[in-house]
Design a protein around this motif. Structure first.
Motif, short mmCIF file in Angstrom:
data_model
loop_
_atom_site.label_atom_id
_atom_site.label_comp_id
_atom_site.label_asym_id
_atom_site.label_seq_id
_atom_site.Cartn_x
_atom_site.Cartn_y
_atom_site.Cartn_z
N ILE A 8 0.83 -1.21 0.00
CA ILE A 8 0.00 0.00 0.00
C ILE A 8 0.87 1.26 0.00
N SER B 274 -7.30 3.72 7.42
CA SER B 274 -6.31 3.36 6.42
C SER B 274 -5.56 4.58 5.90
N ILE C 255 -6.39 5.25 1.34
CA ILE C 255 -5.06 5.07 0.75
C ILE C 255 -4.76 6.20 -0.23
N THR C 256 -5.74 6.52 -1.06
CA THR C 256 -5.63 7.65 -1.98
C THR C 256 -6.01 8.92 -1.21
N SER D 8 -11.83 4.62 5.93
CA SER D 8 -10.95 5.62 5.32
C SER D 8 -10.05 6.28 6.35
N VAL E 295 -14.62 -1.24 1.39
CA VAL E 295 -13.72 -1.14 0.24
C VAL E 295 -13.57 0.31 -0.20
N ILE E 296 -14.70 1.03 -0.26
CA ILE E 296 -14.66 2.45 -0.64
C ILE E 296 -13.81 3.24 0.35
N CYS F 193 -11.43 2.16 2.44
CA CYS F 193 -10.01 1.82 2.35
C CYS F 193 -9.37 2.45 1.12
N TRP F 194 -10.08 2.42 0.01
CA TRP F 194 -9.54 3.00 -1.22
C TRP F 194 -9.33 4.51 -1.08
N LEU F 195 -10.32 5.20 -0.55
CA LEU F 195 -10.20 6.65 -0.40
C LEU F 195 -9.30 7.04 0.77
N VAL G 144 -8.60 11.40 -8.71
CA VAL G 144 -9.36 10.96 -7.54
C VAL G 144 -10.41 11.99 -7.14
#
Length: 260
Positions: free
Chosen positions: A81, A260, A213-214, A257, A206-207, A209-211, A96
């Motif tokens: 990551i 992460s 990390i980004t 979010s 999932v949303i 964690c993705w946002l 993003v």
């Protein structure tokens, strides 16, 4: 203090702060934090219906689930990551944020032109202050107080909190929240229904964690989680009227979010 104990203590304080905003969002319709705004959409209607305990139980349960998923992700995939996040540059940041804004327009519950107008006003307010890259002053009009810009949390609480206080005073001449007596029966009842919403919980995790990390952040994650839950629901009309899924989705996404 032992480093491990210190990290545990700071993590607990951080997660407590993340969850704390949901309490006022549900009981008073006043978001305690910016990422708790989406929780007001269904949390407060649940409180008005006498289901405040269910809403609070759903909030802290989904907060735990989102945080747990993010912790497991970071624990086992931290090197991968971190290398992925370090590759982000200006084009990726722009992509993003563009995705986030497009999701607001495409998945919003209001008319699209209203969403675009609201985002434009938000971008205008965000432009006030000193540019972090060039140091150029923007729309400060010679005021030293505006050098730091307009704080997002202050703006959100002002928009939601002040309006709710004035409306409550006009209707009942007193600011009254809703009582919430959480009992074991209510907690077990909410937990019993959790399997019905496993898709929403997984998708929001999932949303989030993705946002996380980004550079999207918890605010965008909470709104996107809520909007996607509504979009894929078979009963979209019930959202905004006290649907418990409308509490699960933003809280799970925001905590995933934020962790992460």
């Amino acid at each position: 203090m032992d480093p491990t104990s210190a990290i545990v203590m700071l993590s607990c304080i951080y997660w407590g702060a993340l969850f704390g905003g949901a309490i006022t969002s549900i009981l008073f319709n006043i978001p305690g934090e910016a990422w708790s705004v989406a929780t007001t959409f269904d949390g407060y209607p649940m409180a008005q219906q006498g289901r405040a305990a269910e809403a609070l139980t759903a909030a802290f349960t989904s907060s735990f689930i989102g945080s747990l998923v993010a912790v497991l992700l970071i624990t086992f995939l931290a090197p991968m990551i971190s290398s992925f996040a370090l590759k982000f540059g200006p084009p990726e940041f722009f992509a993003v944020y563009l995705l986030t804004f497009c999701s607001f327009v495409g998945l919003g519950r209001e008319a699209k032109h209203k969403t675009v107008i609201s985002m434009s006003l938000g971008l205008l307010l965000a432009g006030v202050g000193m540019d972090t890259v060039s140091g150029q002053l923007r729309m400060t009009f010679g005021s030293a107080e505006l050098l730091r810009g307009i704080n997002f949390l202050v703006a959100v609480i002002g928009l939601f909190g002040i309006s709710e206080i004035l409306l409550t005073m006009e209707e009942r001449l007193a600011l009254r929240g809703h009582a919430a007596g959480i009992s074991l029966r209510v907690v077990l009842s909410v937990w019993k229904d959790l399997p019905k919403y496993w898709v929403t919980l997984l998708r929001s995790s999932v949303i989030g964690c993705w946002l996380g990390i980004t550079p999207g952040g918890a605010i965008a994650a909470s709104f996107m989680g809520y909007n996607l839950a509504k979009r894929f629901s078979k009963d979209q009309e019930s959202f905004g009227k006290g649907r418990i899924e409308g509490v699960f989705a933003p809280e799970t996404a925001a905590h995933a979010s934020g962790t992460s």
